[in-house]
Design an enzyme around this catalytic site. Structure first.
Site, PDB file in Angstrom:
ATOM      1  CD  GLU A 168      -2.973  -0.942   0.092  1.00 54.04           C
ATOM      2  OE1 GLU A 168      -3.437   0.190  -0.159  1.00 54.04           O
ATOM      3  OE2 GLU A 168      -3.277  -1.955  -0.569  1.00 54.04           O
ATOM      4  CB  SER A 197     -52.913 -24.659  39.808  1.00 50.32           C
ATOM      5  OG  SER A 197     -54.299 -24.823  39.607  1.00 50.32           O
TER       6      SER A 197
END
Length: 867
Positions: A87, A487
């Site tokens: 680069e 319940s």
């Protein structure tokens, strides 16, 4: 001539001055709105967060950009050299802009324009850092001008290594990998320090265009670009010529292409447990911090208990589905499949969607259908010389599911179930000695459920399974599904009673009740359609008597019951309706398990948590669940007392009340609706729950050291039919889990607090009997001084003469928004039946029709709602 040269000099001077003026004007214009580059000096990249189980295993990663930040001094020189060569070969020599590189690029681009090649850029690493961090939205010309201005300034503010550190950690390298460390793991299953020259060179080839150099789809281009980088590294002196040539000659082998098997653990998929962590931490800390803050999250999960809970739930759901819901066909069908074309069917099968998170299951494709079996090809399982088969005996259960949910006739041959190309799920079945027996057909059940286990003393959630398969359905039925508890809510009614002068032996009338409200009359009834007369409070809970519970709630006061439900976190704002005493409201398994945990720990508030601690990227603790203070934790000298964390949890229930309630629920698990749990052989307490028409089935239970709960029901609440009760559906899940969990989490004993006394009473009448009495005598727990005298019973709730013997009704007002619910628990066992079929005049007692909610309700509470 002199005049001509003077003109040229003047024109040139004017042009230079004008050029300088133009450049100065441009710089002045763009300098005014340059971004603040000081933030780069304090840059904290978006870094993935990791979640660890209680055993230190990575169980989840949260990231929008999969990045693992690595300081520049930990990035090996080989990797730095590869990226610099690819680069910006003059990176350490220029001041931010490479003038020589720009000139060379311009000259080269003249040739490229003529040949039609792609133009070459000349951006330095410094310029790329500026573009990536500060200038993403500008046009190309504007960006380049700003890059030139900012480059020199950043070079003076940061060192070269700091700039390179930003670049190597920020750059996108494809495959959702940001930065060199994440990319090294993704492509090669290695850390940056383990990369070979050709591997480092390939990573350095990617910033230019990751998608153009895919290691499989664009292999030739990827190899060519990699070799270019290797050549540059050799020319720059980073590799000698022999090393470079050897690296070029090596093939491009990656994890993605399948040539390399990664030694690093795979990225774990989401589960119900980790997805709930995501939801909760996103709310507490914010999504940006969770997905980019580099957090270390210590989860409470016990992997062994998590596996046990998921397996117990899945086994029960699968058995029910096979018996009740039939075969619903393949996941999909692949066209043109041939048993002779193994590569073809494997490729097609690999692409076919199917859940992969079910232990022991894998996907397969039907290759041939014979008279007695079906030949299958199995995903990621090698072909045997004789092939793989599913025998017909294994699929006799697979009755087709017809319109309306009805089941068709049982299959008579494999072709009634299979067709060539069907994508199915299968499981390997072994013999008792562990050898292979056969492959078995599987399917994801229609019926769903959830399971949760928690430490009742700390609130640490040890296991959480929100459904059969997360990949098949991400909806978490443990935390997101609001269903009627039935319940399983009753213990809160009994807790309110015990805290307000009642005892486990207090007599409560089990007789018909009518509740009047604006929409009509509500006539609750017991599951057996019978009533049992005067019965002790204990029997009412053990056998889950609805009529006793309604009568008790009315006598205590629904406002008091609602306060208890809110105190324990079952509801946030519970209406004072009598129907809520039977579980008509809607809540979650998460809330119910936490509430039962407070019964188990003696009445102290605990908040359930999936997370012990959260640390930021610097290791600082930013969240900790355990806020207990520790006495002598700093002690390190011999003879000093041992550290002891002091409990800080608020007490929300009297110790004696909690112990009495635990004793009642132990009766549920030994003699009542969950009596099957007595087989565990340890102290276990809990309560079953079932709603009208068996649409919701529950069981929540606990030992002194572990609380766990189960919910089962269809997502769109639908009657489950016979056997669809809490005792029949969820208690077996709890039992299967506990049988294994108790090996590592011993039960211990429920310890009686000070201020209680024990006395022998008759379980059915509540009458005190002499010590040593057998038969139905049990050892009952009372507050000191509350036990009845010998051969006497405790106080009586309700007017026995007018309400029971007369067969009359008990008028009560609920107001205009009453809802109704019936219980699906077995209340028929234990105790004599009083006047169950005839009233005082000898005539049959009319059995009321199943109650319906008033039409004015916004939603049908009876059905449990649709979440």
């Amino acid at each position: 001539m002199i005049r001509f040269f003077g003109f040229l000099f003047s024109a040139g001077s004017i042009a230079v001055v004008a050029g300088v003026a133009v450049i100065g004007a441009v710089l002045w214009i763009y300098d005014r709105d340059l971004p603040d580059y000081d933030e780069l000096t304090n840059y904290q990249p978006a870094t993935l967060s990791r979640v660890y189980s209680g055993e230190g295993e990575v169980i989840a990663e949260f990231a929008e950009e999969r990045r693992i930040f690595t300081p520049i001094d930990e990035i090996p020189a080989l990797v730095k050299q590869a990226f610099i060569s690819a680069e910006d070969k003059n990176f350490y020599d220029h001041g931010g802009v490479d003038g020589l590189g720009v000139v060379k690029a311009m000259v080269d681009n003249v040739r490229r324009v003529q040949t039609g090649e792609r133009l070459r850029g000349a951006s330095t690493i410094t310029q790329q850092v500026i573009k990536n961090f500060l200038l993403n939205s500008e046009s190309a010309v504007e960006r380049k001008i700003k890059e030139f201005i900012l480059s020199s300034r950043i070079e003076s503010a940061l060192s070269k290594d700091q700039i390179l550190e930003l670049y190597l950690n920020e750059i996108f390298l494809g495959q959702n990998a940001y930065g060199v460390t994440a990319a090294a793991r993704r492509y090669f299953g290695k850390t940056p320090g383990e990369l070979a020259p050709e591997e480092a060179a390939y990573l350095a080839a990617l910033p230019k265009a990751p998608s153009s150099y895919h290691p499989v789809r664009q292999r030739d281009a990827a190899v060519a670009r990699r070799n270019y980088v290797l050549e540059e590294m050799a020319q720059n002196g980073y590799l000698d010529r022999a090393e470079a040539e050897a690296a070029k000659a090596r093939p491009l082998a990656t994890v993605i292409g399948g040539e390399i098997e990664s030694d690093l653990p795979p990225i774990p998929n989401y589960t119900y447990f980790t997805d709930e962590i995501r939801r909760q931490l996103s709310q507490k800390l914010g999504k940006k911090e969770l997905f980019g803050g580099g957090l270390t999250v210590r989860a409470t999960m016990d992997p062994e208990l998590q596996s046990l809970g998921a397996r117990a739930l899945r086994d029960k759901l699968e058995r029910w589905d096979r018996e009740r819901d039939g075969w619903r066909g393949p996941l999909s069908t692949l066209e043109g499949i041939s048993a002779d074309d193994e590569a073809g069917w494997r490729e097609a099968l690999a692409a076919a969607p199917a859940p992969s998170d079910i232990e022991g299951w894998t996907k397969a494709v039907v290759l041939e259908v014979g008279e007695k079996s079906a030949r299958i090809g199995i995903h990621e399982v090698e072909e045997d010389s004789d092939g793989h088969y599913i025998p017909f005996d294994d699929v006799k259960w697979a009755r087709p599911r017809l319109d309306g949910g009805r089941l068709g006739a049982a299959p008579r041959k494999p072709s009634d179930v299979f067709s060539v190309g069907d994508v199915i799920l299968v499981k390997r079945i072994n013999k008792d000695d562990g050898s292979f027996a056969r492959w078995s057909l599987r399917q994801v059940p229609l019926i769903q459920g959830a399971f949760m286990a928690m430490d009742p003393h700390t609130g640490r959630v040890l296991a959480l399974q929100g459904g059969f398969s997360y990949e098949a359905s991400v909806f978490d039925r443990a935390t997101q599904a609001y269903r009627q508890p039935g319940s399983s809510f009753k213990p809160f009614v009994y807790a309110a009673a015990l805290d307000n002068g009642y005892s486990p032996a207090t007599i409560v009338l089990d007789a018909p009740v009518v509740v009047s409200f604006a929409g009509g009359d509500w006539k609750p009834k017991n599951y057996s359609n019978k009533f049992y007369g005067p019965s002790p409070l204990r029997l009412g809970l053990e056998m889950s008597r609805n009529l006793m519970t309604v009568r008790l709630a009315q006598d205590v006061g629904m406002d008091i019951v609602a306060d208890y439900a809110e105190r324990f976190g079952v509801y946030d704002d519970m209406p004072s309706h009598l129907s809520y005493a039977l579980g008509a409201g809607e809540t979650t398994l998460w809330r119910m398990v936490a509430a039962y945990g407070m019964f188990a720990n003696g009445g102290r508030r605990v908040e359930p948590t999936l997370v012990d601690r959260v640390q930021d990227r610097r290791g600082e603790t930013i969240y900790r669940h355990d806020r207990r203070e520790c006495d002598a934790c700093a002690a390190d000298a011999p003879g000093e007392r041992e550290p002891w964390p002091r409990p800080v949890a608020k007490r929300i229930m009297d110790r004696i009340t909690a112990y009495q309630l635990v004793s009642l629920m132990e009766g549920v698990a030994s003699r009542g609706t969950a009596a099957r749990l007595s087989a565990l052989g340890v102290p276990v307490a809990g309560k079953t729950g079932t709603t009208n028409d068996a649409k919701d089935a529950w069981f929540v239970g606990f030992t002194p050291n572990l609380v766990a709960g189960c919910f089962i029901g269809y997502d769109n609440p639908t009657p489950m039919g016979r056997g669809g009760t809490g005792g029949g559906q969820c208690a077996p899940v709890f039992q299967a889990f506990m049988e294994e969990a108790l090996k590592t989490h011993p039960a211990g004993e429920f310890k009686a607090p000070e201020g209680v006394e024990f006395a022998m009473v008759d379980r059915y009448t509540g009458e005190r009997v002499p010590d040593g009495s057998g038969g139905s005598a049990i050892r009952e727990v009372f507050r000191a001084g509350q036990a009845p005298d010998m051969y006497q019973t405790a106080a009586v709730v309700g007017d026995l003469s007018s309400s029971f013997f007369g067969g009359g009704d008990l008028p009560m007002s609920l107001g205009g928004d009453a809802a109704t619910i019936g219980d699906g628990e077995s209340d028929a066992a234990g105790g004599a039946e009083y006047g169950a079929e005839t009233g005082a005049e000898g005539g049959a007692i009319e059995r009321p029709a199943r109650p319906q909610p008033p039409r004015s309700l916004d939603r049908d509470l009876e059905s449990g709602g649709l979440y």
